[in-house]
Scaffold this motif. Structure first.
Motif, PDB file in Angstrom:
ATOM      1  N   GLY A 173       4.167   4.566  -8.256  1.00  0.00           N
ATOM      2  CA  GLY A 173       4.814   4.046  -7.061  1.00  0.00           C
ATOM      3  C   GLY A 173       6.137   3.406  -7.428  1.00  0.00           C
ATOM      4  O   GLY A 173       6.808   3.849  -8.358  1.00  0.00           O
ATOM      5  N   ASP A 198      -3.446   5.655  -5.045  1.00  0.00           N
ATOM      6  CA  ASP A 198      -4.113   6.907  -5.431  1.00  0.00           C
ATOM      7  C   ASP A 198      -3.972   7.223  -6.916  1.00  0.00           C
ATOM      8  O   ASP A 198      -4.381   8.296  -7.379  1.00  0.00           O
ATOM      9  CB  ASP A 198      -3.581   8.075  -4.593  1.00  0.00           C
ATOM     10  N   THR A 215      -1.106   7.561  -8.579  1.00  0.00           N
ATOM     11  CA  THR A 215       0.214   8.099  -8.917  1.00  0.00           C
ATOM     12  C   THR A 215       1.223   6.960  -9.033  1.00  0.00           C
ATOM     13  O   THR A 215       0.970   5.835  -8.612  1.00  0.00           O
ATOM     14  CB  THR A 215       0.687   9.105  -7.856  1.00  0.00           C
ATOM     15  N   THR A 224       0.829  -1.204   0.000  1.00  0.00           N
ATOM     16  CA  THR A 224       0.000   0.000   0.000  1.00  0.00           C
ATOM     17  C   THR A 224       0.865   1.255   0.000  1.00  0.00           C
ATOM     18  O   THR A 224       0.596   2.221  -0.725  1.00  0.00           O
ATOM     19  CB  THR A 224      -0.932   0.005   1.224  1.00  0.00           C
ATOM     20  N   SER A 225       1.921   1.223   0.813  1.00  0.00           N
ATOM     21  CA  SER A 225       2.839   2.364   0.860  1.00  0.00           C
ATOM     22  C   SER A 225       3.581   2.535  -0.458  1.00  0.00           C
ATOM     23  O   SER A 225       3.709   3.655  -0.978  1.00  0.00           O
ATOM     24  CB  SER A 225       3.843   2.173   1.999  1.00  0.00           C
ATOM     25  N   ARG A 257       2.700   1.782  -3.355  1.00  0.00           N
ATOM     26  CA  ARG A 257       1.794   2.245  -4.415  1.00  0.00           C
ATOM     27  C   ARG A 257       1.022   3.496  -4.021  1.00  0.00           C
ATOM     28  O   ARG A 257      -0.038   3.803  -4.594  1.00  0.00           O
ATOM     29  CB  ARG A 257       0.812   1.117  -4.777  1.00  0.00           C
ATOM     30  N   ASN A 258       1.564   4.228  -3.023  1.00  0.00           N
ATOM     31  CA  ASN A 258       0.974   5.511  -2.621  1.00  0.00           C
ATOM     32  C   ASN A 258      -0.522   5.405  -2.314  1.00  0.00           C
ATOM     33  O   ASN A 258      -1.335   6.203  -2.779  1.00  0.00           O
ATOM     34  CB  ASN A 258       1.212   6.565  -3.709  1.00  0.00           C
ATOM     35  N   ASN A 259      -0.839   4.385  -1.526  1.00  0.00           N
ATOM     36  CA  ASN A 259      -2.239   4.160  -1.125  1.00  0.00           C
ATOM     37  C   ASN A 259      -3.167   3.992  -2.324  1.00  0.00           C
ATOM     38  O   ASN A 259      -4.357   4.289  -2.256  1.00  0.00           O
ATOM     39  CB  ASN A 259      -2.743   5.287  -0.222  1.00  0.00           C
TER      40      ASN A 259
END
Length: 231
Positions: free
Chosen positions: A151, A147, A149, A140-141, A143-145
């Protein structure tokens, strides 16, 4: 008369029932955050087979509920629920408290010792679940939650473990599968054992932070308390 005979028989059976009820041991399942239904069903099956009564206190909201429930318990199963001196004192029949997890930081061992209550944990039993959660958070981190954008990949990244017990080894196994490089610090595991598992041993806690990810897998003790970010 026949009525008197039946009455005597009834009273005798009633007395036997009371003795039987008094002999049945009560296991309290006290979980502020309830287990999955499948796990509870297994606990119910085991206690029923053993002839014990299972009392469930799930998703309770305050300590008073726990204090009331524990008063009649002979044994207690918990997660991260707090079993402090007040709980132990209230549990006059308690013989054993078992934590479904590692560590004893939520159990007052001094109070248990004073009341001759056995405290037990279950290290390693939830290692796979914790390891999967670790990578769920890492992905998750990375892949930037999610969002939308850009990762980054975890492959060829480095993960360092503080503590190399059952959970850390389970995380390490997944890391290897994803092509990550593992490092570990554990004063109670030899460098040889760490290397045998496929990780690279490091000599100190500060060295862990030379790597992109640091994963903590140690119990809360006087030795480990404030060992990270300590001024």
């Amino acid at each position: 008369s026949q009525l008197q005979s039946w009455l005597k028989l009834f009273l005798s059976l009633l007395q036997l029932y009371r003795i039987f009820v008094a002999m049945v041991k009560t296991v309290l399942l006290a979980t502020e955050k309830a287990f999955a239904a499948e796990a509870v069903a297994k606990i119910e099956a085991v206690t029923r087979t053993a002839g014990y009564k299972l009392q469930k206190l799930e998703n309770y909201q305050n300590k008073d509920e726990l204090l009331q429930a524990v008063a009649s318990a002979d044994a207690m199963i918990i997660r991260s629920d707090i079993v402090d001196e007040s709980v132990v004192d209230k549990a006059s029949k308690l013989k054993i408290v078992v934590r479904a997890g590692a560590g004893f930081d939520n159990i007052d061992l001094t109070a248990c010792t004073a009341k001759r209550v056995v405290a037990q944990n279950t290290p390693g039993q939830n290692a796979n679940a914790v390891a999967e959660l670790v990578f769920g958070m890492m992905l998750t981190s990375a892949r930037n939650n999610f969002d939308g954008t850009s990762g980054f990949e975890l492959m060829n990244r480095e993960i360092a473990f503080y503590g190399f017990g059952a959970v850390a080894k389970a995380v390490h196994k997944i890391a290897v599968g994803l092509g990550m490089k593992s490092f570990a610090y554990d004063p109670y595991v030899s460098d040889e054992k760490i290397a045998e598992a496929g990780a690279t041993p490091v000599k100190s806690i500060p060295e862990l932070f030379d790597h992109q990810y640091v994963s903590l897998h140690v119990p809360l003790t006087n030795e480990t308390k404030e060992s990270i970010n300590k001024a």
